[in-house]
Design an enzyme around this catalytic site. Structure first.
Site, mmCIF file in Angstrom:
data_model
loop_
_atom_site.group_PDB
_atom_site.id
_atom_site.type_symbol
_atom_site.label_atom_id
_atom_site.label_comp_id
_atom_site.label_asym_id
_atom_site.label_seq_id
_atom_site.Cartn_x
_atom_site.Cartn_y
_atom_site.Cartn_z
ATOM 1 N N LYS A 119 -6.857 0.214 12.105
ATOM 2 C CA LYS A 119 -7.372 1.453 12.690
ATOM 3 C C LYS A 119 -8.765 1.794 12.177
ATOM 4 O O LYS A 119 -9.460 2.654 12.733
ATOM 5 C CB LYS A 119 -6.399 2.598 12.363
ATOM 6 C CG LYS A 119 -6.613 3.859 13.164
ATOM 7 C CD LYS A 119 -5.535 4.883 12.836
ATOM 8 C CE LYS A 119 -5.737 6.184 13.610
ATOM 9 N NZ LYS A 119 -4.670 7.180 13.278
ATOM 10 N N THR A 122 -9.588 3.352 9.382
ATOM 11 C CA THR A 122 -9.706 4.646 8.732
ATOM 12 C C THR A 122 -10.648 4.487 7.544
ATOM 13 O O THR A 122 -11.264 3.430 7.356
ATOM 14 C CB THR A 122 -8.334 5.132 8.243
ATOM 15 O OG1 THR A 122 -7.847 4.210 7.247
ATOM 16 C CG2 THR A 122 -7.345 5.209 9.382
ATOM 17 N N THR A 147 5.851 -1.782 -1.878
ATOM 18 C CA THR A 147 5.346 -1.457 -3.208
ATOM 19 C C THR A 147 6.493 -1.288 -4.188
ATOM 20 O O THR A 147 7.621 -0.944 -3.793
ATOM 21 C CB THR A 147 4.527 -0.139 -3.160
ATOM 22 O OG1 THR A 147 4.205 0.277 -4.483
ATOM 23 C CG2 THR A 147 5.326 0.967 -2.483
ATOM 24 N N ASP A 148 6.217 -1.487 -5.464
ATOM 25 C CA ASP A 148 7.227 -1.235 -6.497
ATOM 26 C C ASP A 148 7.468 0.259 -6.695
ATOM 27 O O ASP A 148 8.467 0.656 -7.316
ATOM 28 C CB ASP A 148 6.845 -1.889 -7.821
ATOM 29 C CG ASP A 148 5.493 -1.439 -8.369
ATOM 30 O OD1 ASP A 148 4.795 -0.644 -7.702
ATOM 31 O OD2 ASP A 148 5.125 -1.891 -9.467
ATOM 32 N N GLU A 149 6.621 1.100 -6.129
ATOM 33 C CA GLU A 149 6.783 2.542 -6.317
ATOM 34 C C GLU A 149 8.037 3.091 -5.629
ATOM 35 O O GLU A 149 8.466 4.207 -5.939
ATOM 36 C CB GLU A 149 5.537 3.284 -5.830
ATOM 37 C CG GLU A 149 4.299 2.984 -6.663
ATOM 38 C CD GLU A 149 3.130 3.882 -6.337
ATOM 39 O OE1 GLU A 149 3.360 5.099 -6.136
ATOM 40 O OE2 GLU A 149 1.995 3.378 -6.270
ATOM 41 N N TYR A 175 4.086 9.425 -0.785
ATOM 42 C CA TYR A 175 3.707 8.047 -0.460
ATOM 43 C C TYR A 175 4.870 7.090 -0.671
ATOM 44 O O TYR A 175 5.257 6.335 0.228
ATOM 45 C CB TYR A 175 2.508 7.605 -1.298
ATOM 46 C CG TYR A 175 2.357 6.104 -1.356
ATOM 47 C CD1 TYR A 175 2.152 5.365 -0.197
ATOM 48 C CD2 TYR A 175 2.451 5.409 -2.571
ATOM 49 C CE1 TYR A 175 2.040 3.978 -0.236
ATOM 50 C CE2 TYR A 175 2.341 4.036 -2.615
ATOM 51 C CZ TYR A 175 2.132 3.314 -1.448
ATOM 52 O OH TYR A 175 2.038 1.949 -1.501
ATOM 53 N N LYS A 180 7.146 4.789 2.027
ATOM 54 C CA LYS A 180 7.297 3.336 1.945
ATOM 55 C C LYS A 180 8.766 2.949 1.800
ATOM 56 O O LYS A 180 9.220 1.954 2.383
ATOM 57 C CB LYS A 180 6.478 2.785 0.781
ATOM 58 C CG LYS A 180 4.978 2.810 0.997
ATOM 59 C CD LYS A 180 4.535 1.961 2.187
ATOM 60 C CE LYS A 180 4.679 0.479 1.930
ATOM 61 N NZ LYS A 180 4.138 -0.340 3.063
ATOM 62 N N ASN A 206 -2.186 -3.962 -7.574
ATOM 63 C CA ASN A 206 -3.198 -4.998 -7.342
ATOM 64 C C ASN A 206 -4.559 -4.565 -7.877
ATOM 65 O O ASN A 206 -4.880 -3.378 -7.910
ATOM 66 C CB ASN A 206 -3.341 -5.274 -5.850
ATOM 67 C CG ASN A 206 -2.260 -6.165 -5.286
ATOM 68 O OD1 ASN A 206 -2.537 -7.102 -4.540
ATOM 69 N ND2 ASN A 206 -1.011 -5.882 -5.612
ATOM 70 N N ARG A 208 1.154 0.382 -15.891
ATOM 71 C CA ARG A 208 1.198 -0.301 -14.605
ATOM 72 C C ARG A 208 1.237 -1.812 -14.861
ATOM 73 O O ARG A 208 0.739 -2.305 -15.856
ATOM 74 C CB ARG A 208 -0.034 0.052 -13.749
ATOM 75 C CG ARG A 208 -0.117 1.542 -13.419
ATOM 76 C CD ARG A 208 1.039 1.982 -12.557
ATOM 77 N NE ARG A 208 1.046 3.404 -12.247
ATOM 78 C CZ ARG A 208 1.829 4.299 -12.845
ATOM 79 N NH1 ARG A 208 2.654 3.918 -13.819
ATOM 80 N NH2 ARG A 208 1.813 5.568 -12.490
#
Length: 360
Positions: A57, A59, A144-146, A176, A180, A206, A240
């Protein structure tokens, strides 16, 4: 919540099918963003037989410049929204496989306005898997691991022995990560109920070239390069698990071509470090005093620690990280931002103004 999450994870299909081998036409959503663009570059350089279509897109986080030098006969950029069902249908029908990176991903922005995260991460994923199911296409969902929430810290702020595994319960902490987690569950449900040929990967943090300067590492680097003092949330003891984006790209390719349909793979490189330690390493590598930063108000719901157990990926698919020296990888990243000022300088002031409005 915990029992509910475990039951959902255990219901993910156990039937084993090998991923398809034909990857001559690849659709990459979000392929002009940080991780997606690096994956497109990885495929372009490592697999010259593959034709790539990037759907993005564009953004603020998607940047045509991330792909400019590889656009041409083998790489096409389509500017569009993954929530646009007719467009998605047309592109998916022509692809052999879809790798889905497109997402709103910045925690701070999600705390201010969650709606774009709901729209892109949930509705957009639904749109894609509907098309992939319709045309029986191979689908890989990048997560994601989140989604797992966080892990405890020891008394000294370092990680304990616990790590996220593919059977860890989902306990998202922010808008967020909740969005996910929702998209992951949609992929799982469509795989079980409708035969979607899907895999999922949950990756740790990352770092590397082309990362938007709102993110932790490039923000600190570009602060120093532009004469601003770096910023650290709270105590900085939050840990992290860092992985170079090129290692992430290689892992996704292995999952896409060798992974078992209906399986989730965790991607990590045993790179646990506290935010404070990372910032101090950046300062040292850039010739600054290690205490030359400001402490700012901590982010609401700031997860304490992430850590990935990637043993399934290693044992089943033979993947191994190549960027195992974090300091060397960080030095390369610093050099990239230093030599690509035109890529980030025009947006730096606006990013810092946004942070300043929230005392960050």
């Amino acid at each position: 919540m915990q029992k509910f999450s475990k039951n959902l994870i255990r219901s993910f299909p156990s039937r084993i099918k090998k991923g398809v081998i034909n990857m001559n036409h690849l659709l990459i959503t979000g392929g002009a963003g940080f991780i997606g663009a690096n994956f497109a570059r990885y495929v372009y350089e490592s697999h010259p037989e593959v034709q790539i279509v990037v759907l993005d897109k564009l953004t603020y986080a998607g940047n045509r410049a991330n792909l400019t030098d590889i656009l041409g006969d083998r790489v096409k950029l389509v500017v569009g929204d993954i929530c646009d069902a007719p467009l998605v249908d047309r592109l998916v029908s022509k692809a052999d496989a879809i790798v889905h990176f497109a997402a709103e991903s910045h925690n701070d922005k999600a705390l201010v306005n969650p709606w774009p995260f709901i729209q892109t991460n949930i509705v957009g994923t639904y749109t894609l898997i509907q098309a992939a199911t319709k045309y029986h296409k191979r689908f890989h969902h990048v997560s994601t691991d989140e989604v797992y929430g966080d892990l405890p810290l020891s008394e000294h702020g370092s990680g304990d022995e616990g790590k996220f595994t593919p059977t860890s319960p989902y306990q998202p902490s922010s808008p967020y990560s909740a969005s996910k987690a929702s998209s992951d569950m949609l992929v799982r449900a469509w795989t079980r109920s409708f035969g979607l040929q899907a895999t999922i990967s949950n990756c740790s943090n990352n770092y590397g070239p082309y990362q938007h300067i709102e993110k932790f590492i490039p923000r600190q680097i570009t602060n120093i390069l532009s004469g601003r003092r770096p910023k650290l949330y709270g105590t900085g003891n939050n840990v992290r698990d860092w992985i170079h984006t090129n290692d992430h790209s290689a892992a996704i390719w292995d999952i896409l071509t060798k992974g078992r349909i209906g399986e989730a793979y965790l991607i990590g490189a045993n790179g646990e470090m506290s935010n404070k330690a990372v910032l101090e390493m950046i300062l040292q590598l850039m010739g600054q005093p290690q205490d030359a930063y400001d402490v700012v108000r901590d982010r609401p719901g700031h997860d304490l620690r992430y850590a990935i157990d990637a043993s399934k990926l290693r044992t089943e698919l033979g993947w191994r990280p190549q960027y195992t020296n974090f300091e060397a990888g960080l030095q390369d990243t610093i050099e990239w931002y230093t030599s690509h000022r035109s890529w980030w300088e025009t947006s730096k002031a606006q990013v810092e103004q946004t942070y300043a409005r929230h005392n960050q």
